[in-house]
Design a protein around this motif. Sequence first.
Motif, mmCIF file in Angstrom:
data_model
loop_
_atom_site.group_PDB
_atom_site.id
_atom_site.type_symbol
_atom_site.label_atom_id
_atom_site.label_comp_id
_atom_site.label_asym_id
_atom_site.label_seq_id
_atom_site.Cartn_x
_atom_site.Cartn_y
_atom_site.Cartn_z
ATOM 1 N N LEU A 1 0.664 -1.317 0.241
ATOM 2 C CA LEU A 1 0.029 0.062 0.172
ATOM 3 C C LEU A 1 0.829 1.329 0.103
ATOM 4 C CD1 LEU A 1 -3.028 -0.990 2.397
ATOM 5 C CD2 LEU A 1 -3.017 -0.600 0.069
ATOM 6 N N LYS A 2 2.122 0.983 0.352
ATOM 7 C CA LYS A 2 2.803 2.470 0.285
ATOM 8 C C LYS A 2 3.416 2.768 -0.987
ATOM 9 C CE LYS A 2 4.651 1.538 5.241
ATOM 10 N NZ LYS A 2 6.071 1.109 5.795
ATOM 11 N N ILE A 3 3.201 1.778 -1.861
ATOM 12 C CA ILE A 3 3.686 1.801 -3.241
ATOM 13 C C ILE A 3 2.545 2.041 -4.464
ATOM 14 C CG2 ILE A 3 5.227 1.218 -5.141
ATOM 15 C CD1 ILE A 3 6.822 0.000 -2.891
ATOM 16 N N LEU B 1 -0.850 3.840 6.129
ATOM 17 C CA LEU B 1 -2.052 4.914 5.692
ATOM 18 C C LEU B 1 -1.031 6.312 5.914
ATOM 19 C CD1 LEU B 1 -5.183 3.657 7.657
ATOM 20 C CD2 LEU B 1 -4.670 3.776 5.313
ATOM 21 N N LYS B 2 -0.078 6.256 6.661
ATOM 22 C CA LYS B 2 0.442 7.678 6.591
ATOM 23 C C LYS B 2 1.032 8.021 5.301
ATOM 24 C CE LYS B 2 1.889 6.943 11.576
ATOM 25 N NZ LYS B 2 3.002 6.927 12.526
ATOM 26 N N THR B 3 1.155 7.310 4.389
ATOM 27 C CA THR B 3 1.875 7.732 3.082
ATOM 28 C C THR B 3 0.884 7.413 1.980
ATOM 29 O OG1 THR B 3 3.058 5.489 2.916
ATOM 30 C CG2 THR B 3 4.252 7.503 3.772
ATOM 31 N N ASN B 4 0.076 6.426 2.123
ATOM 32 C CA ASN B 4 -0.895 6.146 1.015
ATOM 33 C C ASN B 4 -1.916 7.171 0.866
ATOM 34 O OD1 ASN B 4 -3.753 5.080 -0.014
ATOM 35 N ND2 ASN B 4 -2.330 3.481 -0.403
ATOM 36 N N THR B 5 -2.170 7.475 -0.631
ATOM 37 C CA THR B 5 -3.189 8.702 -0.811
ATOM 38 C C THR B 5 -4.169 8.218 -1.685
ATOM 39 O OG1 THR B 5 -1.567 9.382 -2.542
ATOM 40 C CG2 THR B 5 -1.361 10.494 -0.415
ATOM 41 N N THR B 6 -4.415 6.754 -1.746
ATOM 42 C CA THR B 6 -5.425 6.486 -2.742
ATOM 43 C C THR B 6 -6.393 5.733 -2.168
ATOM 44 O OG1 THR B 6 -3.513 5.966 -4.445
ATOM 45 C CG2 THR B 6 -5.606 4.816 -4.800
ATOM 46 N N LEU B 7 -6.244 5.033 -1.021
ATOM 47 C CA LEU B 7 -7.243 4.132 -0.507
ATOM 48 C C LEU B 7 -8.282 4.817 0.073
ATOM 49 C CD1 LEU B 7 -7.257 0.766 0.111
ATOM 50 C CD2 LEU B 7 -6.527 1.309 2.394
ATOM 51 N N VAL B 8 -9.460 4.536 -0.136
ATOM 52 C CA VAL B 8 -10.657 5.469 0.440
ATOM 53 C C VAL B 8 -11.555 4.647 1.549
ATOM 54 C CG1 VAL B 8 -10.833 6.915 -1.267
ATOM 55 C CG2 VAL B 8 -12.108 4.961 -1.497
ATOM 56 N N ASN B 9 -11.285 3.229 1.444
ATOM 57 C CA ASN B 9 -12.133 2.183 2.364
ATOM 58 C C ASN B 9 -11.222 1.177 2.706
ATOM 59 O OD1 ASN B 9 -13.949 0.187 3.179
ATOM 60 N ND2 ASN B 9 -15.656 1.119 1.751
ATOM 61 N N LEU B 10 -11.210 0.970 4.160
ATOM 62 C CA LEU B 10 -10.420 0.107 4.833
ATOM 63 C C LEU B 10 -11.129 -0.789 5.815
ATOM 64 C CD1 LEU B 10 -7.781 -1.404 5.320
ATOM 65 C CD2 LEU B 10 -7.099 0.349 6.929
ATOM 66 N N ASP B 11 -11.356 -2.009 5.482
ATOM 67 C CA ASP B 11 -12.425 -2.873 6.457
ATOM 68 C C ASP B 11 -11.432 -4.015 7.266
ATOM 69 O OD1 ASP B 11 -14.068 -4.465 7.651
ATOM 70 O OD2 ASP B 11 -15.272 -4.858 5.907
ATOM 71 N N VAL C 1 -2.862 12.272 9.869
ATOM 72 C CA VAL C 1 -1.993 12.756 8.581
ATOM 73 C C VAL C 1 -2.849 12.290 7.491
ATOM 74 C CG1 VAL C 1 0.117 13.253 10.018
ATOM 75 C CG2 VAL C 1 -0.631 10.882 8.772
ATOM 76 N N ASN C 2 -3.639 11.404 7.448
ATOM 77 C CA ASN C 2 -4.265 10.656 6.152
ATOM 78 C C ASN C 2 -5.606 11.410 6.124
ATOM 79 O OD1 ASN C 2 -6.356 9.026 4.727
ATOM 80 N ND2 ASN C 2 -4.389 7.767 4.274
ATOM 81 N N MET C 3 -5.704 12.234 4.706
ATOM 82 C CA MET C 3 -6.811 12.801 4.485
ATOM 83 C C MET C 3 -7.410 12.511 3.099
ATOM 84 S SD MET C 3 -6.909 15.078 6.918
ATOM 85 C CE MET C 3 -6.062 15.468 8.053
#
Length: 281
Positions: free
Chosen positions: A116-118, A144-154, A174-176
């Motif tokens: 997820l970091k890449i 999650l601190k670096t990922n900027t794509t994921l919107v849904n995490l279950d 930090v994740n927005m």
Amino acid sequence: FKFKQEEFIFCLSGALEAMEELMFTSNKLVPLYNNDPALTKLDLMFRYRDAPHALELAELLKRNTVLTKLIVHGHIRSEGAIALADALLINTNLTVLRLLSTDIGAPGAHALASMLKINTTITELAITANYIGDEGVVAFAEALKTNTTLVNLDLTNNAAGVESARALAEALKVNMTLTDLNLSHNHIDTAGGVALAEALKYNCSLATLDLDTTQINTAGAQAILEALSINKSLTQLILFDVDIDSDITDQIEAQLADPQRAAWRSGEADTKPACLIPLSF
């Protein structure tokens, strides 16, 4: 409530047919191998004996350019998860990955978190009933601190405790981009609820937080209520089967029903949400 015998047999037969439809067989990978343009979703169930085929699935994902949604049930174990993570460093079309009771363990969770970091295409990830514990959940929190794509995490039912909640809380500061986080059926207690509440004061993206069947109790819910006076992005907080005083739940519901929340999410509000104030540690 009673079933007639023939109705019960019919229902059982339907369930078995549905399970048989999901059950893994090698020929179900043929369309994936052929890059069949009609194959955009694949739903597979792996039995214990099928686990080695998860490696084959991963290899095919490296060159497939069509599949966008992959749902896996059953026993791929950590080796299968590691192979899938490696494949998703190459695959750029899959957007949804759901691993349901797949026995991936902490090593598999670490591999997927590193991916997820890449990876910049996965928008929805479900790791449910895998019992990856705090070690696995903390790895996802770091991602999650670096990922900027994921919107849904279950992360339902993963034996996650206060360490997981605190790590996710730090990530949410930090994740927005994450909008939906499911932590239901985990061992998150009052301290975990307080940590998540503190994160909500800084987070502007989360819209849904599921804490169903956790142990945050009234004190944790009170902390979340106080955070909602600052946070204006959260619109749904799920607290079924949680021991909370009814007056606190009523106040939370009233906060979430504030029409200003919809205005903030749509960008129509006149004032800037407090959660957009830069952090200062």
